[in-house]
Design a protein around this motif. Structure first.
Motif, PDB file in Angstrom:
ATOM      1  N   HIS A 177       6.447  72.922  54.424  1.00 39.49           N
ATOM      2  CA  HIS A 177       6.766  71.868  55.375  1.00 39.49           C
ATOM      3  C   HIS A 177       7.626  70.759  54.778  1.00 39.49           C
ATOM      4  O   HIS A 177       8.002  69.837  55.471  1.00 39.49           O
ATOM      5  N   SER A 178       7.923  70.840  53.525  1.00 34.57           N
ATOM      6  CA  SER A 178       8.814  69.897  52.852  1.00 34.57           C
ATOM      7  C   SER A 178       8.397  68.437  53.027  1.00 34.57           C
ATOM      8  O   SER A 178       9.233  67.567  53.220  1.00 34.57           O
ATOM      9  N   ASN A 179       7.128  68.169  52.994  1.00 34.10           N
ATOM     10  CA  ASN A 179       6.694  66.784  53.078  1.00 34.10           C
ATOM     11  C   ASN A 179       6.236  66.270  51.717  1.00 34.10           C
ATOM     12  O   ASN A 179       5.442  65.363  51.627  1.00 34.10           O
ATOM     13  N   ILE A 180       6.785  66.863  50.676  1.00 35.81           N
ATOM     14  CA  ILE A 180       6.461  66.428  49.324  1.00 35.81           C
ATOM     15  C   ILE A 180       7.385  65.267  48.969  1.00 35.81           C
ATOM     16  O   ILE A 180       8.604  65.409  48.975  1.00 35.81           O
ATOM     17  N   TYR A 181       6.791  64.132  48.698  1.00 37.98           N
ATOM     18  CA  TYR A 181       7.563  62.949  48.352  1.00 37.98           C
ATOM     19  C   TYR A 181       8.015  63.002  46.901  1.00 37.98           C
ATOM     20  O   TYR A 181       9.153  62.667  46.586  1.00 37.98           O
ATOM     21  N   ALA A 182       7.149  63.453  46.023  1.00 35.42           N
ATOM     22  CA  ALA A 182       7.485  63.486  44.600  1.00 35.42           C
ATOM     23  C   ALA A 182       6.569  64.451  43.874  1.00 35.42           C
ATOM     24  O   ALA A 182       5.508  64.806  44.355  1.00 35.42           O
ATOM     25  N   SER A 183       7.020  64.843  42.719  1.00 36.02           N
ATOM     26  CA  SER A 183       6.212  65.632  41.806  1.00 36.02           C
ATOM     27  C   SER A 183       6.175  64.834  40.512  1.00 36.02           C
ATOM     28  O   SER A 183       7.210  64.654  39.863  1.00 36.02           O
ATOM     29  N   LYS A 218     -12.232  79.145  47.137  1.00 33.22           N
ATOM     30  CA  LYS A 218     -11.751  77.792  46.845  1.00 33.22           C
ATOM     31  C   LYS A 218     -10.343  77.844  46.244  1.00 33.22           C
ATOM     32  O   LYS A 218      -9.463  77.080  46.634  1.00 33.22           O
ATOM     33  N   HIS A 219     -10.134  78.768  45.313  1.00 30.72           N
ATOM     34  CA  HIS A 219      -8.802  78.903  44.716  1.00 30.72           C
ATOM     35  C   HIS A 219      -7.782  79.378  45.745  1.00 30.72           C
ATOM     36  O   HIS A 219      -6.652  78.890  45.782  1.00 30.72           O
ATOM     37  N   TYR A 220      -8.186  80.322  46.578  1.00 28.90           N
ATOM     38  CA  TYR A 220      -7.289  80.829  47.622  1.00 28.90           C
ATOM     39  C   TYR A 220      -6.920  79.709  48.594  1.00 28.90           C
ATOM     40  O   TYR A 220      -5.753  79.556  48.967  1.00 28.90           O
ATOM     41  N   ASP A 221      -7.904  78.904  49.004  1.00 25.11           N
ATOM     42  CA  ASP A 221      -7.645  77.786  49.916  1.00 25.11           C
ATOM     43  C   ASP A 221      -6.674  76.782  49.298  1.00 25.11           C
ATOM     44  O   ASP A 221      -5.794  76.253  49.979  1.00 25.11           O
ATOM     45  N   ALA A 222      -6.834  76.527  48.007  1.00 26.05           N
ATOM     46  CA  ALA A 222      -5.932  75.602  47.313  1.00 26.05           C
ATOM     47  C   ALA A 222      -4.505  76.151  47.282  1.00 26.05           C
ATOM     48  O   ALA A 222      -3.546  75.418  47.529  1.00 26.05           O
ATOM     49  N   GLU A 223      -4.376  77.442  46.990  1.00 29.26           N
ATOM     50  CA  GLU A 223      -3.045  78.057  46.983  1.00 29.26           C
ATOM     51  C   GLU A 223      -2.431  78.046  48.376  1.00 29.26           C
ATOM     52  O   GLU A 223      -1.242  77.783  48.540  1.00 29.26           O
ATOM     53  N   LYS A 226       1.452  75.702  52.086  1.00 31.86           N
ATOM     54  CA  LYS A 226       1.675  75.049  53.372  1.00 31.86           C
ATOM     55  C   LYS A 226       2.455  73.757  53.182  1.00 31.86           C
ATOM     56  O   LYS A 226       3.401  73.475  53.900  1.00 31.86           O
ATOM     57  N   PHE A 227       2.049  72.959  52.188  1.00 30.79           N
ATOM     58  CA  PHE A 227       2.756  71.710  51.936  1.00 30.79           C
ATOM     59  C   PHE A 227       4.188  71.958  51.489  1.00 30.79           C
ATOM     60  O   PHE A 227       5.106  71.267  51.898  1.00 30.79           O
TER      61      PHE A 227
END
Length: 186
Positions: A87-93, A73-78, A83-84
């Motif tokens: 791909h630079s599809n982060i709108y905001a942090s 589960k932790h590996y999948d989250a990382e 991946k996100f």
């Protein structure tokens, strides 16, 4: 060398435990040092022997991570987070405090309580009676943040829901953008 443990074990990221185990067993037999020593002359240390040893260690590392549900589960989250970010599809942090806190009411009605089903009503549409007698209503808190597309980022968790992570990736309800929500430290 493959980019991730799933590629290394030749399985998909949605593979079951049994599929991962079967693939691991097949791969480990192909590069196990004891098996290779029986097939080759054990004296010369070649580049292929070093490569096989490296493959053996990588396959074991992948297996040790993916066989444990918590580590997986932790590996999948990382993996998802990388991946996100790639791909630079982060709108905001943003911080959780920057999201709007909204109250959501959930009906806790159990369908099994409706024991008065008559055969003559089988094709009739459900009645539009008020649901006052159908059970209690639970209240939970969610968080919302507006996206530039007009959709919303909805986060049902809150501080302390997942103690192992300090940030969560939340997808927009309308587009492919995501935000990273930084959870407060405990």
């Amino acid at each position: 060398m493959p980019d991730n443990f799933y590629e290394l074990l030749n399985v998909s990221s949605t593979a079951s435990f049994e599929e991962i185990k079967c693939s691991y067993k097949q791969l480990i037999l192909q590069c196990h040092p004891d098996k290779l020593q029986q097939l080759h002359d054990p004296n010369p240390i070649s580049r292929s022997a070093a490569q096989n040893s490296s493959d053996f260690n990588a396959i074991n590392a992948a297996w040790n991570t993916l066989k444990d549900p918590v580590k997986r589960k932790h590996y999948d989250a990382e993996l998802l987070q990388s991946k996100f970010q790639a791909h630079s599809n982060i709108y905001a942090s943003i911080g959780l405090s920057e999201m709007q806190r909204i109250q959501v009411e959930i009906d806790e009605y159990d369908d099994d309580d409706d024991d008065d089903n008559d055969d003559d009503d089988a094709g009739a549409p459900p009645s539009q009676e008020p649901q006052a007698d159908k059970g209690p209503v639970a209240t939970m808190w969610s968080y919302a943040y507006d996206c530039r597309c007009g959709g919303q980022y909805l986060f049902d968790g809150g501080p302390g829901d997942d103690e192992s992570s300090s940030e969560v990736i939340v997808e927009c309800s309308e587009c492919s953008l995501v935000i990273i929500v930084k959870l407060p430290a405990k």
